[in-house]
Design a protein around this motif. Structure first.
Motif, PDB file in Angstrom:
ATOM      1  N   PRO A   1      53.571  34.603  31.677  1.00  0.00           N
ATOM      2  CA  PRO A   1      52.255  34.601  32.309  1.00  0.00           C
ATOM      3  C   PRO A   1      51.161  34.612  31.240  1.00  0.00           C
ATOM      4  O   PRO A   1      51.389  35.023  30.112  1.00  0.00           O
ATOM      5  N   SER A   2      49.990  34.146  31.601  1.00  0.00           N
ATOM      6  CA  SER A   2      48.832  34.289  30.734  1.00  0.00           C
ATOM      7  C   SER A   2      47.947  35.356  31.334  1.00  0.00           C
ATOM      8  O   SER A   2      47.832  35.470  32.549  1.00  0.00           O
ATOM      9  N   GLU A   3      47.334  36.146  30.486  1.00  0.00           N
ATOM     10  CA  GLU A   3      46.443  37.182  30.978  1.00  0.00           C
ATOM     11  C   GLU A   3      45.186  37.181  30.136  1.00  0.00           C
ATOM     12  O   GLU A   3      45.218  36.845  28.961  1.00  0.00           O
TER      13      GLU A   3
ATOM     14  N   GLY B   1      42.356  38.196  34.648  1.00  0.00           N
ATOM     15  CA  GLY B   1      42.985  36.988  35.184  1.00  0.00           C
ATOM     16  C   GLY B   1      44.443  36.972  34.768  1.00  0.00           C
ATOM     17  O   GLY B   1      44.772  37.299  33.633  1.00  0.00           O
ATOM     18  N   VAL B   2      45.308  36.644  35.686  1.00  0.00           N
ATOM     19  CA  VAL B   2      46.744  36.587  35.399  1.00  0.00           C
ATOM     20  C   VAL B   2      47.288  35.300  35.999  1.00  0.00           C
ATOM     21  O   VAL B   2      47.008  34.991  37.159  1.00  0.00           O
ATOM     22  N   SER B   3      48.052  34.564  35.225  1.00  0.00           N
ATOM     23  CA  SER B   3      48.714  33.404  35.815  1.00  0.00           C
ATOM     24  C   SER B   3      50.121  33.807  36.226  1.00  0.00           C
ATOM     25  O   SER B   3      50.750  34.639  35.577  1.00  0.00           O
TER      26      SER B   3
ATOM     27  N   SER C   1      47.471  31.655  40.273  1.00  0.00           N
ATOM     28  CA  SER C   1      46.882  32.639  39.355  1.00  0.00           C
ATOM     29  C   SER C   1      46.091  33.638  40.180  1.00  0.00           C
ATOM     30  O   SER C   1      45.676  33.344  41.300  1.00  0.00           O
ATOM     31  N   GLU C   2      45.914  34.813  39.607  1.00  0.00           N
ATOM     32  CA  GLU C   2      45.263  35.892  40.348  1.00  0.00           C
ATOM     33  C   GLU C   2      44.127  36.488  39.530  1.00  0.00           C
ATOM     34  O   GLU C   2      44.149  36.453  38.295  1.00  0.00           O
ATOM     35  N   LEU C   3      43.167  37.032  40.238  1.00  0.00           N
ATOM     36  CA  LEU C   3      42.094  37.771  39.589  1.00  0.00           C
ATOM     37  C   LEU C   3      42.075  39.184  40.146  1.00  0.00           C
ATOM     38  O   LEU C   3      42.186  39.377  41.360  1.00  0.00           O
ATOM     39  N   TYR C   4      41.940  40.150  39.258  1.00  0.00           N
ATOM     40  CA  TYR C   4      41.882  41.545  39.672  1.00  0.00           C
ATOM     41  C   TYR C   4      40.611  42.159  39.124  1.00  0.00           C
ATOM     42  O   TYR C   4      40.150  41.792  38.033  1.00  0.00           O
ATOM     43  N   SER C   5      40.058  43.105  39.865  1.00  0.00           N
ATOM     44  CA  SER C   5      38.956  43.893  39.310  1.00  0.00           C
ATOM     45  C   SER C   5      39.511  45.258  38.903  1.00  0.00           C
ATOM     46  O   SER C   5      40.365  45.828  39.588  1.00  0.00           O
TER      47      SER C   5
ATOM     48  N   LYS D   1      42.878  43.242  43.971  1.00  0.00           N
ATOM     49  CA  LYS D   1      43.040  41.795  43.798  1.00  0.00           C
ATOM     50  C   LYS D   1      41.857  41.123  44.462  1.00  0.00           C
ATOM     51  O   LYS D   1      41.608  41.325  45.650  1.00  0.00           O
ATOM     52  N   ILE D   2      41.105  40.372  43.703  1.00  0.00           N
ATOM     53  CA  ILE D   2      39.880  39.805  44.276  1.00  0.00           C
ATOM     54  C   ILE D   2      40.003  38.320  44.583  1.00  0.00           C
ATOM     55  O   ILE D   2      39.215  37.782  45.335  1.00  0.00           O
ATOM     56  N   ALA D   3      40.974  37.664  43.981  1.00  0.00           N
ATOM     57  CA  ALA D   3      41.084  36.230  44.286  1.00  0.00           C
ATOM     58  C   ALA D   3      42.465  35.729  43.917  1.00  0.00           C
ATOM     59  O   ALA D   3      43.142  36.285  43.044  1.00  0.00           O
ATOM     60  N   GLN D   4      42.853  34.705  44.626  1.00  0.00           N
ATOM     61  CA  GLN D   4      44.103  33.997  44.276  1.00  0.00           C
ATOM     62  C   GLN D   4      43.778  32.515  44.256  1.00  0.00           C
ATOM     63  O   GLN D   4      43.195  31.983  45.196  1.00  0.00           O
ATOM     64  N   ILE D   5      44.151  31.859  43.166  1.00  0.00           N
ATOM     65  CA  ILE D   5      43.796  30.448  42.990  1.00  0.00           C
ATOM     66  C   ILE D   5      45.076  29.636  42.832  1.00  0.00           C
ATOM     67  O   ILE D   5      45.954  30.003  42.046  1.00  0.00           O
TER      68      ILE D   5
END
Lengths: 180, 936
Positions: B442-444, B458-460, B467-471, B481-485
């Motif tokens: 994963p990339s972070e 951000g985590v792939s 990929s996901e975004l966390y606050s 978790k604020i977003a999933q792309i």
């Protein structure tokens, strides 16, 4: 050289690109693998070579074979990647020391080296610098004539010969030290 | 004993190994070996080495025949990308990528503006705004981003909704690595426009460009290289008040850290001459001190501080492993305390233990351990930050991040709160954990808000295909978790506005495609994950959010698309039907993809005839000068189109676009069709046929010609009653080199299906022309061209143009540096309209490219004698004016992708070899393949 394909590739015809890649990807991959000695990196390098080649088709000189031209791009791509790999290698060492991961697990192809004699030769080859190791690989694995190696590396024939001579003498010296 | 010495025998043995031995040397060696046992042993030893090398290589590599992934699919997705990054840029970015193994991660932007820029095409190309628009007073924050969409790295700005994209650098050299000034009014960046990397500054609207550094060595803004493969660290470029800039210069052979005033004055070197590599520089909050870490080649780190004027250099920690101190390895700065008195930093000991230290910066050596951990227990330290409330937050990753990470909030060495961040759908630690990798890691990337109260990670997730975004909250340790792309990012970048209200997330996938997202404070507080829409898709190496909106600019923006000198000359459609012989059509990428452009032969009146996102290229005039034919990808596959020279009446008339010729009366087009026997073999023979169509695409004739390796050089006879073409048979040598074995010129009468052989040659027919009954043709031999003529009086040789006549170099320094092995030469396959000249493109050993003309009276001369132009990429696609007095051609650009078009008067060039070609285009975009309108 088949300009029918090249001229189409030159302007981005996807079918021509596909044929071009299919035709040469095996050769390019083996060359990349033999320099990088890592199948994943060779995979990526292969792709990089074709992308670079397609970009640079206009600069293809036409008098060397297309394969030679592609090989010189491959060497350049691999040299760049080698620099990165060396850095990554050091990083992996740090991680390995932390997590006790064995090198063999990362490089299953190392299992191909079975006897000690081969292992010694392999270490000797790796002890050469790129300048000398790459001509050895091109000559003894890819069976390229010295003239073609010269063209691929962009150096005179005499330089290739002297680099090969140096490499052979160095390998022999290193192998003399190996336990019998 | 034979006639050679032992020493010679040794040399011959080695020559033999490399296939360099002559026959006589070979027999001498054989005779010598027959008599000399020592030499025989030596020879056997060398042979043994050869065998061992071959066996060893084969055992290792022969089992793997090809790449495992789908190279073709990946290349298709990448083939449109043209990276112009130069050595510094490449090195920095790629090595930064490697560092991602530990600090896995890159950029992303977040954002959720729902207004999507409709001008952004799905494939990532977009049209830059029209040249006439003005730079309005900003109420919106800007994003600066680097893109190579025009084959050249430029810095652009856009609004946070993706609108109003502007090129603010607009220079054919590399421009990149932008950094916003703290007040958002200016952007500093790096450029190669003066031949080496220098630092420039420009207003946010592209006006007010100033050059800050002007050193013959390279000046960069960072990131600066770190030893021990830790990649590159991005320093604080601007001091908090924006008055000073940190940068690095490589004149000593290593990057050294410097500080200068924001106007480029007062340059001061900060590191000492014998210091190891310069590293991350951090300004204290009051801007009066700078701290940085120095690491030597072994990774030993030392923290240094000094005053911002470069004085009072002092070591923050003195660690001497030789005296038994525990080594501090790979240290990195976390930040300054709010009171400017202490520095927080992290290091490891090389054995899995890591520490976070708070140290006073007055040189007293007072240090305090704030936190520590062990790699196999708490995981590795990944990143940390200090909040304005003096909370120290840091993130650790267990087992290289494969199981997720952990957020710790501490104050005065005591843990306030902590929480797991378990990403990519994996189970909480404690249960049966599975690594978060299925082949790919994963990339972070962590992006911390300016106040430090919140971070976005951000985590792939290669295992999930998204990929996901966390606050991450630095007080409560709440992780949401604020977003999933739905894209697996390869690299992620996150940056925040100064007011913590907006965050930009940049995600690049493996193909290099970039998506930008902008999230605002509300989005960050959402309870359920969002699926934000990207505000922009394209290709960008980095994107940066303007820290604060800057409202002080109302300056009119200069042109971003067409150079200002040409903008004024754009008029309504030029085509009047009266300017025959005076127009030049060419291909330009000024709008981000190839379009057909038209200008007058003096370079004025530039207009884009095919303004659209599809590629249009390879223009050709009809002989009457009333139509342009060209290749277009507008219907998804490259095909042949025709149009009037004002862009009107366009239509597709054939599927193929290559190897065609207009009939002399401009009513028909003939082209060669080639169907290879084995499509996967580039050298397989192909069934060749000729097709003649009218301008509505109706087939008038379709005749099979036979099976050949290649067919080209199709031309009509002057009376329009027959077509002639060259067919070539090739053979492949054992080393894979392809050679011509036969090259024949045939003629086919219209309506006939029986071609007639005109010229048969075992050498390549490079070019030909027929005027009346006289056929002139050029044969390429190994070291020369020979020009022949056939007419009713029989055949005669007109001239020989030897490769030994080719002179490389410029002016008085010209010398023959052209060898067949390293140089190269091509004919243009075009004779001048009067049949007198044929032209040659010559690549010299030194890489320079030249144009030669050969004339039917035997003259062979260099057209460009002095160094008049950047002759890189001088192509052999040149075009003659109808009166055979002028040529146009493209050349220039250190990389393919930014050629210009030049015009040259042949008579003047012959009379005065020092004369230079006249540039017709200077836009810096790739402009090539000019064709001069015929004048019947």
């Amino acid at each position: 050289m088949d300009s029918r394909w090249l001229e189409q590739c030159r302007v981005g015809d996807s079918l021509a690109i596909e044929r071009l890649v299919q035709t040469y990807q095996g050769d390019v991959y083996r060359l990349a693998l033999s320099i990088l000695d890592d199948s994943d990196d060779a995979d990526d390098a292969t792709q990089e070579v074709f992308v670079a080649a397609l970009r640079a088709l206009e600069s293809f000189r036409g008098n060397a074979s297309f394969k030679t031209w592609l090989f010189s791009i491959t060497i350049n791509v691999c040299r760049t990647r080698l620099g990165r790999l060396k850095n990554r290698g050091r990083l992996e060492q740090i991680l390995q020391s932390l997590f006790h991961v064995h090198n063999e697990q990362l490089h299953p192809e190392n299992e191909a080296i079975q006897n000690e004699s081969d292992s010694a030769l392999w270490q000797a080859i790796h002890a050469l610098d790129d300048k000398h190791r790459i001509p050895v690989i091109l000559r003894y694995y890819h069976d390229l004539p010295v003239a073609e190696i010269a063209e691929t590396l962009g150096v005179p024939v005499g330089t290739v010969h002297s680099r090969l001579n140096y490499a052979r003498e160095r390998l022999r010296a290193l192998l003399k030290e190996e336990p019998r | 004993m034979t006639g050679i010495t032992h020493k010679q025998a040794g040399r011959y043995m080695r020559k033999a190994l490399d296939g360099l031995l002559t026959d006589s040397q070979s027999s001498d060696l054989a005779a010598h070996l027959n008599e000399c046992e020592a030499c025989r042993l030596e020879s056997e030893s060398l042979s043994l080495l050869t065998a061992r090398l071959k066996n060893n290589f084969q055992a290792r590599w022969d089992t793997q025949n090809g790449p495992s992934h789908n190279v073709i699919a990946n290349i298709h997705s990448q083939s449109r990308r043209i990276s112009m990054s130069n050595r510094i840029n490449t090195g920095l970015r790629t090595l930064a990528g490697i560092a991602a193994l530990v600090m896995l991660g890159f950029v992303i932007n977040y954002a959720v503006s729902q207004t999507r820029n409709t001008s952004v095409a799905a494939n990532g190309t977009q049209n830059v705004v029209a040249a006439t628009s003005t730079f309005s007073t900003q109420t919106n924050r800007l994003i600066a981003f680097v893109s190579e969409q025009n084959s050249n790295s430029e810095i652009y700005t856009m609004n946070t909704d993706g609108s109003d994209i502007r090129n603010i650098t607009n220079n054919p050299a590399y421009d990149g690595n932008p950094v916003w000034s703290p007040d958002g009014s200016k952007i500093t960046f790096e450029s190669d426009r003066n031949g080496n990397r220098d630092i420039f500054m420009v207003n946010a609207d592209g006006s007010g460009l100033i050059q800050l550094t002007n050193d013959p060595a390279n000046d960069v803004l960072g990131p600066f290289p770190q030893p021990q493969s830790l990649g590159y660290k991005t320093p604080d470029v601007f001091s908090p008040d924006g008055n000073h800039i940190l940068f690095a210069n490589d004149k000593s052979g290593q990057w050294k850290l410097y500080v200068m005033n924001a106007d480029g004055s007062g340059v001061t070197q900060l590191v000492q001459a014998n210091d190891p590599l310069a590293a991350d520089g951090r300004w204290s909050p009051d801007g009066k001190q700078i701290a940085y870490s120095l690491s030597n080649a072994s990774g030993l780190t030392q923290m240094i501080a000094f005053n911002s004027d470069g004085t009072n250099r002092r070591a923050i920690t003195v660690v001497d492993p030789a005296k038994g101190d525990i080594a501090q390895m790979r240290g990195s700065i976390i930040g300054w305390s709010q009171d400017d008195k202490s520095l927080y930093y992290e290091y490891d000991t090389g054995s899995g233990n890591w520490y976070i230290i708070k140290a006073t910066t007055d040189g007293s050596g007072t240090i305090e351990k704030v936190a520590d951990g062990y790699a196999l227990d708490t995981g590795l330290f990944i990143d940390g930050w200090l909040g304005s409330n003096s909370v120290l937050s840091y993130v650790t990753n267990e087992t290289g991040g494969k199981y997720g990470s952990r957020l710790h909030n501490t104050q005065n060495g005591k843990t306030l709160s902590w929480n797991y961040l378990v990403s990519c759908g994996y189970i909480l630690p404690g249960s049966s954990r599975q690594p978060n990798i299925d082949g790919d890691s994963p990339s972070e990337k962590l992006g911390v808000s300016k106040t430090g109260s919140l971070a976005v990670q951000g985590v792939s997730c290669p295992n999930k295909g998204y990929s996901e975004l966390y606050s991450l909250d630095s007080n409560s340790a709440t992780i949401a978790k604020i977003a999933q792309i739905p894209t697996v990012w390869d690299t992620i970048n996150i940056n925040w506005s100064a007011d913590d209200q907006t965050v930009l997330i940049q995600g690049n996938d493996k193909s290099g495609k970039t998506d930008l997202y902008v999230l605002n404070a509300e989005e960050l507080q959402k309870k359920s994950p969002a699926s934000p829409e990207s505000i922009w898709s394209g290709e960008s190496s980095e994107a940066l959010l303007q820290p604060v909106p800057f409202n002080g600019l109302t300056v009119k923006k200069p042109s971003t698309v067409v150079p200002s000198t040409q903008t004024t000359s754009i008029t309504a459609p030029l085509w009047t039907g009266t300017s025959k012989g005076d127009l030049i059509a060419y291909v330009s990428t000024a709008n981000g993809n190839s379009d057909i452009y038209l200008s007058k032969s003096d370079g004025t009146g530039v207009t884009n005839l095919t303004h659209r996102s599809a590629d249009d290229f390879d223009p050709t005039w009809s002989p009457d000068g009333n139509m342009l034919s060209f290749a277009s990808g507008v219907n998804g596959k490259y095909s042949l189109h025709i149009m009037r020279p004002d862009g009107s009446n366009e239509k597709q008339i054939a599927d193929t676009w290559w190897g065609y010729a207009w009939s002399p009366d401009s009513t028909k087009i003939a082209y060669l069709v080639s169907l290879p026997d084995n499509p996967s073999d580039p050298y397989s023979p192909a069934k060749i046929s000729i097709k003649v169509i009218d301008l509505n695409g109706n087939t008038l004739q379709d005749t099979a010609l036979g099976t050949y390796n290649k067919a080209d050089q199709l031309k009509w006879s002057q009376d329009g009653q027959s077509l002639s073409y060259v067919v070539t048979q090739l053979s492949t040598t054992p080393v894979g080199e392809v050679r011509t074995t036969e090259s024949d010129l045939y003629q086919l009468k219209l309506g006939s299906d029986s071609p007639v052989l005109l010229v048969k040659s075992d050498k390549t027919i490079d070019a030909w022309t027929m005027r009346g009954d006289t056929l002139t043709y050029l044969i390429r031999d190994y070291i020369e061209w020979n020009l022949f003529q056939i007419n009713n009086n029989g055949q005669k040789k007109l001239a020989t143009f030897g490769f030994d006549q080719i002179k490389c170099g410029v002016g008085a320094n010209q010398a023959s540096q052209f060898t067949y092995n390293y140089g190269s030469e091509n004919t243009t396959k075009n004779f001048s309209p009067n049949g007198k000249y044929t032209s040659f493109q010559v690549l010299c050993d030194d890489g320079s490219v030249w144009l030669y003309l050969g004339s039917t009276d035997g003259n062979f001369f260099k057209l460009i004698y002095d160094q008049p132009i950047d002759n890189n990429n001088l192509t052999n696609l040149l075009s003659w004016s109808s009166d055979s007095k002028n040529i146009v051609f493209s050349a220039g650009g250190s990389s393919i992708g930014n050629s210009n078009i030049y015009k040259m008067n042949i008579d003047s060039a012959i009379q005065n070899p020092a004369i230079s070609p006249v540039p017709l285009t200077t836009s810096g975009f790739d402009e090539h393949n000019p064709v001069w309108q015929p004048k019947p």
